[in-house]
Enzyme design. Structure first.
Site, PDB file in Angstrom:
ATOM      1  N   PRO A 228      49.615  43.541  49.102  1.00 36.59           N
ATOM      2  CA  PRO A 228      49.807  42.099  49.193  1.00 36.59           C
ATOM      3  C   PRO A 228      49.152  41.297  48.070  1.00 36.59           C
ATOM      4  CG  PRO A 228      48.447  42.924  51.009  1.00 36.59           C
ATOM      5  CD  PRO A 228      49.013  44.111  50.306  1.00 36.59           C
ATOM      6  N   ASN A 229      49.909  40.327  47.620  1.00 34.02           N
ATOM      7  CA  ASN A 229      49.506  39.324  46.627  1.00 34.02           C
ATOM      8  C   ASN A 229      49.451  39.846  45.200  1.00 34.02           C
ATOM      9  OD1 ASN A 229      49.109  37.151  48.523  1.00 34.02           O
ATOM     10  ND2 ASN A 229      47.333  38.299  49.243  1.00 34.02           N
TER      11      ASN A 229
ATOM     12  N   ARG B  79      47.563  33.512  38.978  1.00 38.39           N
ATOM     13  CA  ARG B  79      46.464  32.801  39.634  1.00 38.39           C
ATOM     14  C   ARG B  79      45.190  33.604  39.459  1.00 38.39           C
ATOM     15  NH1 ARG B  79      48.273  30.016  44.222  1.00 38.39           N
ATOM     16  NH2 ARG B  79      46.135  29.313  44.402  1.00 38.39           N
TER      17      ARG B  79
ATOM     18  N   TYR C 185      41.575  38.571  38.004  1.00 37.93           N
ATOM     19  CA  TYR C 185      42.636  39.572  37.892  1.00 37.93           C
ATOM     20  C   TYR C 185      43.305  39.621  36.519  1.00 37.93           C
ATOM     21  CZ  TYR C 185      41.965  39.483  42.927  1.00 37.93           C
ATOM     22  OH  TYR C 185      41.404  39.550  44.176  1.00 37.93           O
TER      23      TYR C 185
ATOM     24  N   ASN D 119      47.068  50.546  44.989  1.00 38.05           N
ATOM     25  CA  ASN D 119      46.220  49.357  45.133  1.00 38.05           C
ATOM     26  C   ASN D 119      46.775  48.622  46.349  1.00 38.05           C
ATOM     27  OD1 ASN D 119      44.765  47.032  45.087  1.00 38.05           O
ATOM     28  ND2 ASN D 119      45.134  46.562  42.912  1.00 38.05           N
TER      29      ASN D 119
ATOM     30  N   ALA E 208      44.005  43.738  49.883  1.00 35.09           N
ATOM     31  CA  ALA E 208      43.024  43.557  50.965  1.00 35.09           C
ATOM     32  C   ALA E 208      43.200  44.578  52.088  1.00 35.09           C
ATOM     33  CB  ALA E 208      43.115  42.133  51.509  1.00 35.09           C
TER      34      ALA E 208
ATOM     35  N   HIS F 197      40.628  47.334  52.739  1.00 34.29           N
ATOM     36  CA  HIS F 197      39.359  47.124  53.435  1.00 34.29           C
ATOM     37  C   HIS F 197      39.455  47.372  54.945  1.00 34.29           C
ATOM     38  CE1 HIS F 197      38.299  45.637  49.562  1.00 34.29           C
ATOM     39  NE2 HIS F 197      39.111  44.599  49.646  1.00 34.29           N
TER      40      HIS F 197
ATOM     41  N   ASP G 295      45.922  56.501  57.343  1.00 34.28           N
ATOM     42  CA  ASP G 295      46.592  57.595  58.057  1.00 34.28           C
ATOM     43  C   ASP G 295      47.829  58.065  57.284  1.00 34.28           C
ATOM     44  OD1 ASP G 295      44.764  57.523  60.122  1.00 34.28           O
ATOM     45  OD2 ASP G 295      46.041  56.365  61.486  1.00 34.28           O
TER      46      ASP G 295
ATOM     47  N   GLU H 229      42.905  55.677  44.723  1.00 35.76           N
ATOM     48  CA  GLU H 229      42.800  54.259  45.092  1.00 35.76           C
ATOM     49  C   GLU H 229      42.343  53.467  43.872  1.00 35.76           C
ATOM     50  OE1 GLU H 229      39.922  53.400  48.140  1.00 35.76           O
ATOM     51  OE2 GLU H 229      40.279  51.248  47.992  1.00 35.76           O
TER      52      GLU H 229
ATOM     53  N   HIS I 168      41.523  49.483  42.188  1.00 37.57           N
ATOM     54  CA  HIS I 168      41.343  48.033  42.294  1.00 37.57           C
ATOM     55  C   HIS I 168      41.162  47.451  40.904  1.00 37.57           C
ATOM     56  CE1 HIS I 168      41.204  48.027  46.598  1.00 37.57           C
ATOM     57  NE2 HIS I 168      40.438  49.099  46.522  1.00 37.57           N
TER      58      HIS I 168
ATOM     59  N   SER J 298      39.726  44.492  40.273  1.00 36.51           N
ATOM     60  CA  SER J 298      38.369  43.922  40.227  1.00 36.51           C
ATOM     61  C   SER J 298      37.356  44.957  40.713  1.00 36.51           C
ATOM     62  CB  SER J 298      38.307  42.666  41.099  1.00 36.51           C
ATOM     63  OG  SER J 298      38.567  42.989  42.458  1.00 36.51           O
TER      64      SER J 298
ATOM     65  N   ARG K 158      31.752  41.934  44.496  1.00 42.46           N
ATOM     66  CA  ARG K 158      32.350  40.763  45.151  1.00 42.46           C
ATOM     67  C   ARG K 158      31.759  40.587  46.556  1.00 42.46           C
ATOM     68  NH1 ARG K 158      38.666  40.668  44.196  1.00 42.46           N
ATOM     69  NH2 ARG K 158      38.285  38.516  44.839  1.00 42.46           N
TER      70      ARG K 158
ATOM     71  N   ARG L 159      34.482  43.044  50.889  1.00 37.22           N
ATOM     72  CA  ARG L 159      35.317  43.861  49.985  1.00 37.22           C
ATOM     73  C   ARG L 159      34.615  45.148  49.553  1.00 37.22           C
ATOM     74  NH1 ARG L 159      39.588  40.287  48.561  1.00 37.22           N
ATOM     75  NH2 ARG L 159      38.890  38.124  48.566  1.00 37.22           N
TER      76      ARG L 159
END
Ligand code: CA2
Length: 143
Positions: free
Chosen positions: A9-10, A17, A22, A71, A74, A77, A84, A95, A97, A99, A104, A108
């Site tokens: 997401p995002n 933004r 980012y 990635n 959120a 977390h 699973d 995995e 990220h 940032s 942070r 996170r």
């Protein structure tokens, strides 16, 4: 070698933004450059803002890919369902990220996906994705 890059997401808004966190490049343009830099790797790219769609994609690619770069945004977390799903397929996952999640907010600092992954790369901006591809390529080369 087949590598599937899955984004949550995002992340479709990366570059538009919060550039101080980012960066200012769009994820799409970065991933196009990444694919061009690895002509021998067959990439698939997927982004969704929906947990179930991410799980479906892990199931779709996880039996056929040599590695997954994920990635989950959120969801990393707290989504035990995505953790699973990573455990349910044979492809090793890295995995990622953009940032440094450990620099942070406290919420996170924890990832439920980390124990379901072969490793975690965080904090190198979009270059985190390239580092993950390198890690998967080295794993395959070294057996
Ligand atoms: O650093 C990362 O890659 C994250 O996975 C990004 C997630 C965040 O929730 C994770 O804690 C760390 C956020 C996705 C990007 O969200 C944006 C928000 C505004 C503008 C651009 C992207």
């Amino acid at each position: 070698m087949k590598i599937s890059i899955i984004n949550g997401p995002n992340l479709n808004l990366t570059g538009q933004r919060e550039p101080e966190i980012y960066g200012s490049q769009s994820l799409d343009s970065y991933l196009q450059m990444l694919a061009a830099a690895y002509p021998d790797v067959e990439f698939s790219f997927f982004q969704s803002n929906c947990e179930g769609a991410i799980i479906d994609e892990i199931h779709r690619v996880g039996f056929d890919s040599d590695g997954i770069v994920i990635n989950a945004g959120a969801y990393a977390h707290y989504s035990l369902a995505i953790a699973d799903a990573l455990r349910s397929v044979p492809a090793p996952a890295v995995e990622v990220h953009i940032s440094n999640i450990y620099a942070r907010e406290q919420a996170r600092h924890h990832s439920v996906l980390a124990p379901a992954s072969v490793g975690v790369i965080a904090g190198f901006g979009l270059d985190s994705y390239r580092l993950a591809v390198e890690a998967l390529a080295a794993m395959q080369k070294n057996g």
